[in-house]
Design an enzyme around this catalytic site. Structure first.
Site, mmCIF file in Angstrom:
data_model
loop_
_atom_site.group_PDB
_atom_site.id
_atom_site.type_symbol
_atom_site.label_atom_id
_atom_site.label_comp_id
_atom_site.label_asym_id
_atom_site.label_seq_id
_atom_site.Cartn_x
_atom_site.Cartn_y
_atom_site.Cartn_z
ATOM 1 N N GLY A 26 0.790 -1.218 0.000
ATOM 2 C CA GLY A 26 0.000 0.000 0.000
ATOM 3 C C GLY A 26 0.829 1.279 0.000
ATOM 4 O O GLY A 26 0.301 2.369 0.162
ATOM 5 N N GLY A 41 5.246 -2.325 -4.418
ATOM 6 C CA GLY A 41 4.898 -3.316 -5.430
ATOM 7 C C GLY A 41 4.885 -2.702 -6.819
ATOM 8 O O GLY A 41 5.371 -3.302 -7.786
ATOM 9 N N TYR A 79 -2.921 -5.061 -10.912
ATOM 10 C CA TYR A 79 -2.521 -5.312 -12.292
ATOM 11 C C TYR A 79 -3.401 -4.549 -13.278
ATOM 12 O O TYR A 79 -2.910 -3.986 -14.258
ATOM 13 C CB TYR A 79 -2.554 -6.809 -12.605
ATOM 14 C CG TYR A 79 -1.566 -7.618 -11.800
ATOM 15 C CD1 TYR A 79 -0.257 -7.180 -11.615
ATOM 16 C CD2 TYR A 79 -1.931 -8.821 -11.208
ATOM 17 C CE1 TYR A 79 0.654 -7.911 -10.878
ATOM 18 C CE2 TYR A 79 -1.022 -9.566 -10.474
ATOM 19 C CZ TYR A 79 0.260 -9.096 -10.310
ATOM 20 O OH TYR A 79 1.168 -9.826 -9.582
ATOM 21 N N ASN A 90 -7.413 -13.500 -5.584
ATOM 22 C CA ASN A 90 -6.497 -12.454 -5.125
ATOM 23 C C ASN A 90 -6.894 -11.086 -5.691
ATOM 24 O O ASN A 90 -6.217 -10.513 -6.536
ATOM 25 C CB ASN A 90 -5.061 -12.826 -5.507
ATOM 26 C CG ASN A 90 -4.037 -11.968 -4.826
ATOM 27 O OD1 ASN A 90 -4.352 -10.931 -4.248
ATOM 28 N ND2 ASN A 90 -2.792 -12.396 -4.906
#
Length: 168
Positions: free
Chosen positions: A95, A99, A133, A126
């Site tokens: 967060g 990532g 994505y 997920n």
């Protein structure tokens, strides 16, 4: 996300850390019972046989995420693609853009190496990763189904006389 983000490629000496990340990912995915990798296996297949590459993401001098990737090949594009097997950031660092930074670094690697695309699989449940994505511009491939042969089934097919090489 802080400005002290760094990336580094893993070396043979990082096998234990890679295995720690693999186990943490498997725990997150509720698949811990499927991990049979060992440090020795990772050293052999990642570094000696060069079956994959591992990229670590660090912040504050600590490795907090990793990606394991390798090349696949598209006959339609006539070039390799970068296939992401694992992309993982420890939960306490999620967060904050880490990532996304790791994912973007993989895209840079793919572009710099002339890859025609970047692909990966994501578990259907997920949702946080799926949303991530999609927000990055990825498109799900709804027309394709992934198939897998492992373990005994793989060996049984390899030894099946009805598919014998003698018939070729």
């Amino acid at each position: 996300m802080r400005n002290d983000v760094k990336f580094r490629f893993a070396t043979k000496d990082d096998a234990a850390e890679i295995l720690d990340f693999v186990r943490a990912l498997a725990e997150y995915e509720h698949l811990s019972d499927q991990v049979t990798a060992t440090e020795e296996i990772l050293r052999e297949w990642v570094f000696e046989k060069k079956g994959a590459e591992v990229l670590f993401l660090s912040a504050g001098g600590k490795d907090i995420g990793y990606a394991l990737f390798f090349y696949n090949f598209s006959t339609f594009l006539g070039r390799s693609g970068l296939y992401i097997e694992d992309l993982f950031v420890y939960p306490e660092y999620r967060g904050r853009g880490y990532g996304k930074a790791l994912f973007a670094q993989l895209a840079r690697i793919a572009a710099e190496r002339g890859c025609g695309r970047m692909e990966w699989a994501c578990l259907d449940w997920n949702r946080p990763s799926i949303e991530f994505y999609l927000s990055a511009g990825a498109e799900p491939l709804s027309d394709w189904t992934v198939y897998r042969l492992t373990g005994e089934r793989l060996h049984r097919l390899a030894e099946d006389a009805s598919y014998s090489r003698k018939k070729l």
